[in-house]
Structures are given as C-alpha cells and as structure tokens.
Design an enzyme around this catalytic site. Structure first.
Site, PDB file in Angstrom:
ATOM      1  N   HIS A 185       3.598 107.721  37.369  1.00 43.58           N
ATOM      2  CA  HIS A 185       3.821 108.409  38.655  1.00 43.58           C
ATOM      3  C   HIS A 185       5.111 109.207  38.477  1.00 43.58           C
ATOM      4  O   HIS A 185       6.217 108.665  38.602  1.00 43.58           O
ATOM      5  CB  HIS A 185       3.951 107.403  39.797  1.00 43.58           C
ATOM      6  CG  HIS A 185       2.705 106.613  40.049  1.00 43.58           C
ATOM      7  ND1 HIS A 185       1.558 107.187  40.535  1.00 43.58           N
ATOM      8  CD2 HIS A 185       2.429 105.301  39.861  1.00 43.58           C
ATOM      9  CE1 HIS A 185       0.608 106.251  40.656  1.00 43.58           C
ATOM     10  NE2 HIS A 185       1.114 105.103  40.248  1.00 43.58           N
ATOM     11  N   GLU A 203       2.821  95.217  37.014  1.00 36.59           N
ATOM     12  CA  GLU A 203       4.202  95.345  37.539  1.00 36.59           C
ATOM     13  C   GLU A 203       4.963  94.018  37.588  1.00 36.59           C
ATOM     14  O   GLU A 203       5.524  93.632  38.614  1.00 36.59           O
ATOM     15  CB  GLU A 203       4.143  95.998  38.926  1.00 36.59           C
ATOM     16  CG  GLU A 203       3.476  97.363  38.918  1.00 36.59           C
ATOM     17  CD  GLU A 203       3.333  97.991  40.295  1.00 36.59           C
ATOM     18  OE1 GLU A 203       3.882  97.449  41.270  1.00 36.59           O
ATOM     19  OE2 GLU A 203       2.657  99.025  40.405  1.00 36.59           O
ATOM     20  N   ASP A 253       0.090 110.979  38.234  1.00 36.38           N
ATOM     21  CA  ASP A 253       0.210 112.041  39.229  1.00 36.38           C
ATOM     22  C   ASP A 253       1.588 112.677  39.038  1.00 36.38           C
ATOM     23  O   ASP A 253       2.520 112.029  38.562  1.00 36.38           O
ATOM     24  CB  ASP A 253      -0.021 111.564  40.673  1.00 36.38           C
ATOM     25  CG  ASP A 253       0.671 110.259  41.038  1.00 36.38           C
ATOM     26  OD1 ASP A 253       0.104 109.473  41.823  1.00 36.38           O
ATOM     27  OD2 ASP A 253       1.788 110.019  40.519  1.00 36.38           O
ATOM     28  N   GLU A 260      -2.237 105.878  35.849  1.00 33.94           N
ATOM     29  CA  GLU A 260      -2.134 106.281  37.265  1.00 33.94           C
ATOM     30  C   GLU A 260      -1.389 107.618  37.393  1.00 33.94           C
ATOM     31  O   GLU A 260      -0.531 107.791  38.217  1.00 33.94           O
ATOM     32  CB  GLU A 260      -1.433 105.189  38.078  1.00 33.94           C
ATOM     33  CG  GLU A 260      -2.089 103.829  37.980  1.00 33.94           C
ATOM     34  CD  GLU A 260      -1.390 102.771  38.793  1.00 33.94           C
ATOM     35  OE1 GLU A 260      -0.559 103.105  39.665  1.00 33.94           O
ATOM     36  OE2 GLU A 260      -1.653 101.565  38.577  1.00 33.94           O
ATOM     37  N   ASN A 313      -0.018  96.463  32.926  1.00 34.54           N
ATOM     38  CA  ASN A 313       0.136  97.771  33.573  1.00 34.54           C
ATOM     39  C   ASN A 313       1.464  97.830  34.321  1.00 34.54           C
ATOM     40  O   ASN A 313       1.828  96.883  35.035  1.00 34.54           O
ATOM     41  CB  ASN A 313      -1.041  97.977  34.558  1.00 34.54           C
ATOM     42  CG  ASN A 313      -1.142  99.382  35.097  1.00 34.54           C
ATOM     43  OD1 ASN A 313      -1.221 100.344  34.332  1.00 34.54           O
ATOM     44  ND2 ASN A 313      -1.130  99.512  36.417  1.00 34.54           N
TER      45      ASN A 313
END
Ligand code: G3I
Length: 349
Positions: A233, A156, A264, A262, A197
């Site tokens: 996400h 990030e 979801d 990641e 990432n």
C-alpha cells in the site's frame, strides 16, 4: 482503415479515458492485462459488486486471473461464533473462480483485526486457545481444500520496529502461535501455498529484517512457510523505486515466493481536497505501476506467485473510506474506465 486510425477508433470506443493518453500507450487495449505477464495478476474482490455490478465484474472477468476476497474470508466473516462457520458468500466467490478459471487466494486465517467478538472475549486455558486456533484453521482450510490455492496464514504479526505485535494470539499463545498456525494449515491442506503477509516491507528494512529473521528461523525448524506477501500500500512519492526492488529481491533471495499481495498507489498522501486527480500525478502513478511490474517480472520465475491489485476501481478503494480522503490509487477510475496506469501497463508489458 490504416493501423493508427483503427487505434484511434478503437480507443475512442473501448476506453474513452485513454483518449487523452499517448495513443501508442493504449494500442493493445483489446488485450487482457493478465495475458501481458507470465505471472498471476489478481485483484481484491467485493462479492456484492461482483454479483450485481456489471462494469465491475467485466473488468475482473477480462483483466485478472486471480482473486483475493477483500473481506469475506476473514475470521469475522467465516467464523462468527465458536461452533458456527459461515460459508455461503465465500462459497459463491469460490464457485465464481472455478467457473471463470480464476485462482483464489485465501485472505486471511490469523490476524489481529476483523476478528469476531467471541474470539476477543474467549476465556480459556492455553490448551483451550491452542485448540481454538487449530480448529479454526482446520475447519476453514479443509472447507476450501482444492478451491483455495494459497493462504495468508498469518497477517501483520510484526510492529514497525520489528517486535511482535501484541495481538490476542500472541497474548494467549505466545510467539509460537505463528509456527502453530502454519503447521496446522499444512496439516489441513498439504498442497496449498502458505504465506506470511504484511505491510511496509519495502519502506521499512528494520521490519523486513525482523520478519525474515523470524520466518527463516521457523523454516529452519521445518515450519512450512512457502512465501511472503508484500502488501505494498504505497504512494507515488514513497517508497523509492530502489527500496521496492531491494525488498522484492531480498525476499526471493531468502527462498520465499513473492506475492505483491495488496498493491495500490495513492496520489494524495496529505489528504488535500482533490475532486479531479492531477494529470501529472496520474502519469507518475502509471510509471510507478510499470516499474513495479517490470521489477517483479525480472525475478526468477520460480519465485513469482503474482501481483494482486487491492481493488478494481478508485470508487471502491478502501483508502477513501479508511482515511476519509479523495484518492485515486487503482487502475480503473470511478466510472470503471482505464486510467493512464492501465494504459501504461497494457502497452508496455
Ligand atoms: O460488513 C460491514 C457492513 O455490514 C456494515 O454495514 C459496514 C458499516 O460501515 O461495515 C462493513 O464492514 C466493513 C468491511 O470493510 C466490509 O466493507 C468494515 O467496516 C471496514 O472496516 C472493512 O474495511 C476493510 C479493512 O481491510 C478492514 O481492516 C477493507 O474493506 C479492506 O480493503 C481492508 O483490507 C486490508 C487487508 O485485509 C489487510 N491489509 C490491509 C488492508 C487495508 O486495510
């Protein structure tokens, strides 16, 4: 007993919450989800749950072949003070992965978040900060060499507008902290796959372009960057499916391993009171998960690093705590039972 009756019997025993599903979606329930794909399938793991919660650990044992530590391999946990490293819990996870033939992905070496106080308060020259960065990476990567297959070296680093985030690393070392981090990680472990990432890489083409331009420039100078983690996400309703496929394809076409790192899928973006997830939203969620898996499965094999779901079951999802809202983003429900998304995947992959 004929085949359909056997499916009905098995489904009612093995996965009761699939009973409501179209049984043909669940007919392969006794297969492992990770066996249904030709890439690593991972999940974010909370160590206390892995060690103490049998329902939780059974899902990890049976359904996944890759693991990312949800928190215990972040700087605040591994490097609590300047000359102190804390390995105990991360070593327990590494030992579990070795004993159960799971790949372990290291998350994360350099981030602006979950830093120990001593780093935030560290006073030193630019050279002192470079030594801090190098020693932090060398100590951690060396400790896990041979046990951790890959690292989120930098996490990030970009803002939504494509500029570099003003993290303490950028403040103290300038933008070159990114290439320094990757070079130090490579020196520490010549074999680990090294990733950048970040989030919103599908929904935000401006950010994705800035990331790719930066990483391509560093790679052209020989910086060892093997792949990009798209956190993903996301939500049932955004990003659109074509935005997701465009992003995945743009990344591999830039010659990076793609890690959906990641994943979801929230079904309650506006934080309504939602004690029970609506059936239609769970159906949309199932279709979105299947779209992502199918899209990912279609990229060239050499670019498939894997898909990691960010958590085992809805009750432990970070989303509920962070946003303080009801949500049901994962493949298993609060009772560790498979949801329609799991049934959709296990029956259609
Ligand atoms: O460990 C302490 C515990 O000692 C204390 O009692 C408790 C009090 O609330 O807090 C515990 O720390 C929490 C930690 O998770 C472990 O449970 C932190 O407060 C909490 O902020 C932290 O949340 C994690 C979050 O990253 C931190 O930013 C989430 O679990 C984790 O899922 C989330 O994961 C991040 C990825 O690393 C990077 N990408 C975004 C993703 C979601 O934010």
């Amino acid at each position: 007993m004929n085949r359909l009756l056997k499916i009905v019997f098995l489904s009612s025993i093995l996965y009761p919450s699939c009973q409501k599903e179209n049984l043909s979606l669940c007919e392969n329930l006794n297969n492992r989800l990770s066996d249904r794909v030709d890439f690593y399938l991972g999940t974010a793991v909370d160590l206390p749950n892995l060690l103490n919660n049998q329902d939780y650990s059974q899902i990890i044992n049976n359904q996944f072949n890759s693991v990312t530590a949800e928190n215990i391999m972040k700087p605040a946990y591994l490097h609590p003070s300047l000359n102190t490293y804390y390995w105990t819990e991360a070593d327990q996870l590494a030992d579990y992965c070795i004993a159960n033939s799971k790949r372990l992905h290291g998350h994360t070496l350099i981030w602006h978040n979950q830093l120990p106080e001593w780093i935030l308060n560290y006073q030193g020259s630019t050279d002192d900060w470079e030594n801090l960065l190098r020693e932090h990476i060398f100590q951690i990567v060396n400790h896990f060499k041979g046990k951790v297959s890959s690292w989120d070296v930098v996490n990030e680093a970009f803002n939504d507008d494509g500029t570099l985030r003003n993290s303490i690393w950028k403040e103290k070392l300038g933008p070159s902290y990114i290439e320094k981090a990757f070079n130090y990680a490579r020196q520490a472990d010549p074999n680990a796959k090294l990733f950048y990432n970040d989030y919103s890489l599908a929904i935000n083409p401006m950010k994705r372009t800035a990331v790719l331009n930066c990483l391509n420039s560093l790679k052209s100078k020989g910086t060892p960057i093997d792949g990009i983690g798209m956190q993903m996400h996301i939500f049932n309703s955004f990003p659109e499916n074509n935005e997701i496929s465009n992003a995945i394809n743009e990344i591999w076409k830039n010659d990076y391993l793609v890690h959906i790192s990641e994943l979801d899928i929230s079904i309650n973006p506006f934080s309504h009171a939602m004690q029970i997830p609506p059936e239609d939203e769970l159906k949309r969620q199932a279709e979105k998960y299947l779209y992502i898996f199918k899209t990912y499965d279609n990229i060239p094999d050499q670019y498939k690093f894997g898909i990691t779901i960010w958590g085992v079951s809805d009750n432990v999802s970070w989303i509920r705590k962070f946003y303080n809202r009801d949500d049901f983003p994962l493949l298993f429900d609060d009772n560790y039972q498979p949801k329609p998304a799991f049934c959709k995947l296990i029956s259609n992959l």
